[in-house]
Scaffold this motif. Structure first.
Motif, mmCIF file in Angstrom:
data_model
loop_
_atom_site.group_PDB
_atom_site.id
_atom_site.type_symbol
_atom_site.label_atom_id
_atom_site.label_comp_id
_atom_site.label_asym_id
_atom_site.label_seq_id
_atom_site.Cartn_x
_atom_site.Cartn_y
_atom_site.Cartn_z
ATOM 1 N N GLY A 141 42.712 35.286 30.447
ATOM 2 C CA GLY A 141 42.597 34.388 29.310
ATOM 3 C C GLY A 141 41.600 34.867 28.281
ATOM 4 N N LEU A 142 41.783 34.357 27.061
ATOM 5 C CA LEU A 142 40.862 34.600 25.952
ATOM 6 C C LEU A 142 40.463 33.263 25.379
ATOM 7 C CD1 LEU A 142 42.584 37.553 24.056
ATOM 8 C CD2 LEU A 142 40.510 37.652 25.445
ATOM 9 N N GLY A 143 39.203 33.134 24.994
ATOM 10 C CA GLY A 143 38.767 31.867 24.446
ATOM 11 C C GLY A 143 37.405 31.957 23.804
ATOM 12 N N GLY A 144 36.872 30.804 23.475
ATOM 13 C CA GLY A 144 35.567 30.730 22.841
ATOM 14 C C GLY A 144 35.031 29.330 22.896
ATOM 15 N N GLY A 145 33.822 29.169 22.360
ATOM 16 C CA GLY A 145 33.216 27.857 22.380
ATOM 17 C C GLY A 145 31.844 27.842 21.753
ATOM 18 N N TRP A 200 27.607 30.333 18.973
ATOM 19 C CA TRP A 200 29.007 30.372 19.410
ATOM 20 C C TRP A 200 29.178 31.475 20.440
ATOM 21 C CZ3 TRP A 200 31.493 34.988 18.603
ATOM 22 C CH2 TRP A 200 30.949 35.826 17.623
ATOM 23 N N ASN A 201 30.298 31.416 21.170
ATOM 24 C CA ASN A 201 30.614 32.454 22.144
ATOM 25 C C ASN A 201 32.115 32.715 22.155
ATOM 26 O OD1 ASN A 201 31.984 30.905 24.453
ATOM 27 N ND2 ASN A 201 30.082 29.748 24.228
ATOM 28 N N GLY A 202 32.480 33.894 22.586
ATOM 29 C CA GLY A 202 33.886 34.266 22.737
ATOM 30 C C GLY A 202 34.009 35.305 23.831
ATOM 31 N N GLY A 203 35.142 35.309 24.520
ATOM 32 C CA GLY A 203 35.294 36.292 25.574
ATOM 33 C C GLY A 203 36.572 36.140 26.363
ATOM 34 N N GLY A 204 36.591 36.773 27.516
ATOM 35 C CA GLY A 204 37.769 36.773 28.373
ATOM 36 C C GLY A 204 37.440 36.323 29.785
ATOM 37 N N LYS A 205 38.474 35.841 30.477
ATOM 38 C CA LYS A 205 38.306 35.342 31.835
ATOM 39 C C LYS A 205 39.465 35.823 32.697
ATOM 40 C CE LYS A 205 37.433 31.066 34.369
ATOM 41 N NZ LYS A 205 37.176 29.624 34.256
ATOM 42 N N LEU A 206 39.174 36.141 33.957
ATOM 43 C CA LEU A 206 40.173 36.554 34.934
ATOM 44 C C LEU A 206 40.065 35.586 36.107
ATOM 45 C CD1 LEU A 206 41.428 39.763 36.081
ATOM 46 C CD2 LEU A 206 39.863 38.787 37.734
ATOM 47 N N ARG A 207 41.193 35.048 36.557
ATOM 48 C CA ARG A 207 41.229 34.130 37.707
ATOM 49 C C ARG A 207 42.147 34.724 38.766
ATOM 50 N NH1 ARG A 207 42.813 29.110 37.725
ATOM 51 N NH2 ARG A 207 40.890 28.189 38.433
ATOM 52 N N VAL A 229 33.752 38.090 30.822
ATOM 53 C CA VAL A 229 32.936 38.844 29.871
ATOM 54 C C VAL A 229 32.859 37.990 28.623
ATOM 55 C CG1 VAL A 229 32.771 40.919 28.457
ATOM 56 C CG2 VAL A 229 33.676 41.085 30.768
ATOM 57 N N ALA A 230 31.629 37.765 28.128
ATOM 58 C CA ALA A 230 31.480 36.909 26.946
ATOM 59 C C ALA A 230 30.411 37.473 26.021
ATOM 60 C CB ALA A 230 31.119 35.487 27.352
ATOM 61 N N TYR A 231 30.611 37.245 24.736
ATOM 62 C CA TYR A 231 29.634 37.591 23.705
ATOM 63 C C TYR A 231 29.102 36.280 23.136
ATOM 64 C CZ TYR A 231 27.683 39.226 19.310
ATOM 65 O OH TYR A 231 26.839 39.487 18.259
ATOM 66 N N HIS A 232 27.775 36.141 23.090
ATOM 67 C CA HIS A 232 27.145 34.937 22.539
ATOM 68 C C HIS A 232 26.345 35.329 21.302
ATOM 69 C CE1 HIS A 232 27.752 32.286 26.112
ATOM 70 N NE2 HIS A 232 27.893 33.468 26.687
ATOM 71 N N SER A 233 26.519 34.605 20.212
ATOM 72 C CA SER A 233 25.721 34.790 19.007
ATOM 73 C C SER A 233 24.844 33.560 18.843
ATOM 74 C CB SER A 233 26.634 34.950 17.782
ATOM 75 O OG SER A 233 25.850 35.062 16.612
ATOM 76 N N SER A 256 11.495 30.592 30.602
ATOM 77 C CA SER A 256 12.827 30.401 31.174
ATOM 78 C C SER A 256 13.818 30.268 30.029
ATOM 79 C CB SER A 256 12.860 29.140 32.033
ATOM 80 O OG SER A 256 12.035 29.316 33.148
ATOM 81 N N VAL A 257 14.883 31.018 30.093
ATOM 82 C CA VAL A 257 15.894 31.004 29.037
ATOM 83 C C VAL A 257 17.179 30.439 29.629
ATOM 84 C CG1 VAL A 257 17.175 32.410 27.382
ATOM 85 C CG2 VAL A 257 14.836 33.034 27.976
ATOM 86 N N SER A 258 17.646 29.344 29.040
ATOM 87 C CA SER A 258 18.865 28.712 29.555
ATOM 88 C C SER A 258 19.676 28.128 28.404
ATOM 89 C CB SER A 258 18.510 27.624 30.572
ATOM 90 O OG SER A 258 17.668 26.654 29.985
ATOM 91 N N GLN A 259 20.922 27.831 28.694
ATOM 92 C CA GLN A 259 21.812 27.242 27.700
ATOM 93 C C GLN A 259 22.921 26.470 28.394
ATOM 94 O OE1 GLN A 259 23.709 30.331 25.393
ATOM 95 N NE2 GLN A 259 25.055 30.939 27.036
ATOM 96 N N VAL A 260 23.579 25.634 27.619
ATOM 97 C CA VAL A 260 24.807 24.986 28.047
ATOM 98 C C VAL A 260 25.910 25.638 27.220
ATOM 99 C CG1 VAL A 260 26.131 22.842 28.092
ATOM 100 C CG2 VAL A 260 23.699 22.824 28.675
ATOM 101 N N ALA A 261 26.894 26.197 27.893
ATOM 102 C CA ALA A 261 28.021 26.842 27.214
ATOM 103 C C ALA A 261 29.284 26.039 27.506
ATOM 104 C CB ALA A 261 28.185 28.277 27.682
ATOM 105 N N ALA A 262 29.947 25.607 26.449
ATOM 106 C CA ALA A 262 31.207 24.876 26.580
ATOM 107 C C ALA A 262 32.282 25.703 25.897
ATOM 108 C CB ALA A 262 31.108 23.502 25.932
ATOM 109 N N GLY A 263 33.459 25.779 26.506
ATOM 110 C CA GLY A 263 34.504 26.604 25.923
ATOM 111 C C GLY A 263 35.899 26.174 26.284
ATOM 112 N N LEU A 264 36.842 26.720 25.550
ATOM 113 C CA LEU A 264 38.261 26.501 25.785
ATOM 114 C C LEU A 264 38.938 27.865 25.821
ATOM 115 C CD1 LEU A 264 40.502 24.337 26.059
ATOM 116 C CD2 LEU A 264 40.831 24.529 23.595
ATOM 117 N N THR A 265 39.673 28.133 26.907
ATOM 118 C CA THR A 265 40.306 29.441 27.116
ATOM 119 C C THR A 265 41.809 29.239 27.323
ATOM 120 O OG1 THR A 265 38.293 30.246 28.190
ATOM 121 C CG2 THR A 265 40.298 31.512 28.562
ATOM 122 N N LEU A 266 42.604 30.017 26.605
ATOM 123 C CA LEU A 266 44.059 30.022 26.798
ATOM 124 C C LEU A 266 44.366 31.047 27.872
ATOM 125 C CD1 LEU A 266 46.940 29.222 26.050
ATOM 126 C CD2 LEU A 266 46.864 30.940 24.240
#
Length: 185
Positions: A34-38, A54-61, A74-78, A170-180
């Motif tokens: 899949g490919l997506g972002g959030g 924002w972030n974008g990337g790919g997912k394998l299941r 694999v994701a890229y975060h800006s 400590s560096v943390s974030q909440v990442a929300a995304g939608l992947t097709l």
């Protein structure tokens, strides 16, 4: 002899018809890409340095007969800096497990990931560091007719949980995304 050939032909034809109506044997292994972002929302100490990005990337299941799904991403975060007009970048490569929960019409899951995070500071004091991280969260798999399967997820990610040096915040974030997602197997 003629009756014997007719009987064999009749048996052969009925067995072919019966096999044609049997459900196909499915593979015990499934693979989807899949490919997506959030959105990437800094929390804790990171919220003092970065704005929402924002972030974008790919997912394998990879599904199997096991009670969990193996995932890779694999994701890229800006992440825009609060003090300058520059954005810091982060590449995140991860692997983990997802555990499916019961659902009707949708498939909820809980997930945990181990990640390697490569930070590239573009602002003052440009630098690049690599740290290990941990992500915990969940998501929802659902299908839309004509579009395919989607994976909506939210994860709390501790970006420098592994390899943090003394005095590092400590560096943390909440990442929300939608992947097709596209099913390969």
């Amino acid at each position: 002899m003629k009756h014997l050939l007719l009987a064999l032909l009749l048996v052969l034809l009925t067995s072919v018809v019966a096999l044609a109506q049997a459900p196909p044997i499915s593979s015990p292994v499934g693979l989807s890409l899949g490919l997506g972002g959030g959105v990437s929302i800094p929390t804790g100490d990171a919220a003092n340095a970065w704005k929402t990005g924002w972030n974008g990337g790919g997912k394998l299941r990879l599904t199997s007969v096991l009670p969990f799904t193996l995932v890779g991403s694999v994701a890229y975060h800006s992440l825009p800096e609060k003090v300058t007009d520059k954005s810091d970048a982060m590449w995140m490569v991860g692997g983990g497990l997802e555990y499916a929960l019961p659902g009707v019409g949708v498939s909820p899951y809980l997930g945990a990931d181990l990640t390697v995070n490569i930070f590239d500071n573009q602002g003052s004091g440009s630098s690049s560091i690599t740290r290990g991280g941990l992500g915990l969260g969940g998501g929802l798999l659902f299908s839309l007719p004509g579009f395919g399967q989607f994976d909506a997820s939210v994860k709390y990610q501790m970006l420098n949980a592994i390899g943090k040096e003394s005095g590092d915040p400590s560096v943390s974030q909440v990442a929300a995304g939608l992947t097709l997602m596209a099913t390969i197997l």
